[in-house]
Design a protein around this motif. Structure first.
Motif, PDB file in Angstrom:
ATOM      1  N   ALA A 263       0.830  -1.212   0.000  1.00  0.00           N
ATOM      2  CA  ALA A 263       0.000   0.000   0.000  1.00  0.00           C
ATOM      3  C   ALA A 263       0.861   1.259   0.000  1.00  0.00           C
ATOM      4  O   ALA A 263       0.583   2.221  -0.733  1.00  0.00           O
ATOM      5  CB  ALA A 263      -0.927  -0.013   1.216  1.00  0.00           C
ATOM      6  N   LEU A 264       1.920   1.268   0.808  1.00  0.00           N
ATOM      7  CA  LEU A 264       2.793   2.442   0.869  1.00  0.00           C
ATOM      8  C   LEU A 264       3.503   2.668  -0.460  1.00  0.00           C
ATOM      9  O   LEU A 264       3.663   3.812  -0.904  1.00  0.00           O
ATOM     10  CB  LEU A 264       3.808   2.272   1.993  1.00  0.00           C
ATOM     11  N   ALA A 265       3.935   1.588  -1.110  1.00  0.00           N
ATOM     12  CA  ALA A 265       4.620   1.728  -2.398  1.00  0.00           C
ATOM     13  C   ALA A 265       3.690   2.335  -3.441  1.00  0.00           C
ATOM     14  O   ALA A 265       4.111   3.178  -4.249  1.00  0.00           O
ATOM     15  CB  ALA A 265       5.137   0.367  -2.865  1.00  0.00           C
ATOM     16  N   GLN A 266       2.425   1.938  -3.439  1.00  0.00           N
ATOM     17  CA  GLN A 266       1.485   2.477  -4.418  1.00  0.00           C
ATOM     18  C   GLN A 266       1.154   3.942  -4.124  1.00  0.00           C
ATOM     19  O   GLN A 266       1.093   4.769  -5.044  1.00  0.00           O
ATOM     20  CB  GLN A 266       0.217   1.626  -4.435  1.00  0.00           C
ATOM     21  N   ALA A 267       0.946   4.274  -2.848  1.00  0.00           N
ATOM     22  CA  ALA A 267       0.678   5.675  -2.502  1.00  0.00           C
ATOM     23  C   ALA A 267       1.888   6.544  -2.821  1.00  0.00           C
ATOM     24  O   ALA A 267       1.750   7.683  -3.288  1.00  0.00           O
ATOM     25  CB  ALA A 267       0.312   5.782  -1.023  1.00  0.00           C
TER      26      ALA A 267
END
Length: 496
Positions: A263-267
């Motif tokens: 999730a952090l990589a996509q955000a």
């Protein structure tokens, strides 16, 4: 109860430092001075003692004292209520004597300092000391918990990744002390803007993350819009009034996110795309970014293989001035799959630096011909500081051949470290050429050390005049569209 009539064993233990206690008949209580100092009270009976115990711990202490059997051990920790500072006490003891109501007695130890020390360690492990917000460790733990609920269908939430714009420039201009105060003020305004329902944390130096409850992209966009609006007014730091703004990336959490890292990589990817769109912008992760991310991963794998096998190729774009051949722009060629993926995805910092180092080493080892050698580094200038030795080796080789080495960088508002690197390169004879200078203000251009500038074909005369005022030349050597192999370029050079 008159404590002067305490049993002899209590009075004899005053020097030990441990609190001592004994319950007698009819719940009478005998204690030593250390016990009373720990409790900040002088109870003479069990009911009076229990009144000093925190309500949440009172039932446990009472039950432990009532149910301990003859010969059994008592060990319970409780909090006090009295005094301005809450205390943590550990009560130990055993039943003594015989009969229907054996007496209870034992010791009490003050654990307050130990508890506070452990609490400080916990805060240090999970709390950012500058802003008081959860730090990266706690953010990731809480994001994992939220994702587990999202995957089970019991919760809906989204994630925003917020990058504070121009923070490095603020540090360079005003110093790190002002930068720290700015971060603390920014965090307070973010917390006030997003509200208590949002889990806000500091992810890194100038990066924040926020877990937004609710479903749908509009919820995330509304939260981002509130942030942008909240930072229109400047932040008053007393001696300075600073304008702060954010670039924001977001993603709606779902079953596809196997971990907080996903999730952090996509955000984060959405945030970087928003930064390319314009600094005060918001971008949500979507199918387009997902395709780009997969291309980047594939390119990274292909580049790793290419670099490991030493299969990079060198291409030369002839540089011409008024039709005359004056040198070459040297580029690294990517064979096979890497070449097909490169137009669709950017290089990672690590791979870009490796490609630059390879290219610089190649130029140093194989000087192509007298004249101008131009390189356009793929990695960031700050990363190229690590390649300084290779740059200087390439420059020395080019100069031995009677030529000049140029490094072309896209103009950017660099900080002090990057400008220092440019000065060091220029001092050793490397020419610094800037492209895309129309993106910078005159003030930013004046702080940038450079020798020449590549102007766009449609640049107005005013821009040309500004460059002339700064003392730069206009780089007029134009690269051909078609690239050549090294041998083909050497044949062309011999014909000039």
């Amino acid at each position: 109860m008159n404590h002067a009539t305490n049993p002899p064993w209590l009075d004899a233990s005053e020097r030990g430092g441990h609190g001592l206690w004994m319950l007698g008949t009819h719940d009478s209580l005998s204690t030593n001075q250390a016990f009373r100092e720990q409790l900040r009270a002088s109870p003479a009976s069990l009911p009076e003692w229990l009144l000093q115990v925190h309500p949440e711990d009172r039932a446990e202490v009472h039950a432990a004292l009532r149910t301990v059997s003859n010969g059994a051990r008592l060990d319970v920790t409780y909090r006090t209520m009295s005094g301005p500072q809450q205390r943590w006490l550990r009560l130990t003891g055993a039943a003594q004597g015989t009969g229907n109501q054996p007496s209870l007695g034992g010791a009490q130890i003050d654990l307050t300092e130990q508890h506070e020390r452990e609490a400080r360690l916990r805060r240090g492990a999970y709390q950012d000391p500058l802003t008081g917000l959860p730090n990266r460790v706690l953010l990731i733990e809480q994001l994992e918990e939220v994702l587990a609920e999202v995957r089970s269908g019991h919760r809906q939430a989204g994630l925003l990744f917020l990058d504070l714009n121009r923070f490095r420039q603020t540090n360079d201009m005003y110093g790190h002390a002002v930068g720290d105060v700015l971060v603390a003020c920014v965090a307070a305004r973010l917390r006030e803007t997003l509200g208590r329902d949002v889990l806000l944390g500091r992810y890194g130096g100038d990066e924040f993350a926020a877990l937004i409850p609710g479903h749908g992209e509009q919820t995330l966009l509304d939260a981002a819009r509130r942030v942008h609006a909240a930072f229109v007014p400047p932040i008053d730091l007393g001696a300075h009034r600073l304008q702060a703004s954010f670039t924001i990336g977001g993603v709606q959490l779902g079953a596809r996110h196997r971990s907080a890292g996903d999730a952090l990589a996509q955000a984060d990817a959405a945030m970087y795309r928003a930064k390319r769109d314009g600094q005060v912008a918001t971008r949500l992760y979507d199918d387009v970014l997902e395709r780009e991310r997969r291309n980047e991963q594939a390119l990274g794998q292909a580049l790793t293989s290419v670099l490991r096998e030493g299969a990079l190729q060198t291409h030369y774009l002839p540089l011409r001035l008024d039709g005359r051949l004056v040198g070459a722009e040297v580029r690294a060629g990517l064979p096979g799959q890497a070449a097909s993926l490169a137009p669709q995805a950017g290089l990672t910092t690590a791979h870009a630096l490796e490609v630059d180092l390879w290219l610089l080493s190649h130029v140093a080892a194989q000087t192509h011909a007298p004249g101008l050698t131009r390189l356009r580094p793929a990695s960031a200038l700050s990363e190229l500081q690590h390649a300084l030795a290779a740059i200087l080796a390439a420059e020395a080789a080019v100069r031995m051949g009677g030529g000049t080495l140029q490094l072309v960088f896209s103009a950017a508002p660099w900080g002090g470290h990057a400008r220092s690197a440019l000065h060091a390169l220029r001092a050793r004879g490397v020419e610094i050429v800037l492209s895309e200078v129309e993106r910078l203000s005159l003030a930013a251009l004046m702080e940038t050390p450079a020798d020449a500038v590549i102007l766009p074909h449609d640049s107005p005369a005013l821009l040309h005049a500004i460059v002339a005022e700064l003392g730069w030349s206009v780089e007029r050597a134009v690269a051909d569209d078609a690239s050549l192999s090294r041998d083909a370029f050497l044949r062309l050079a011999m014909m000039r």
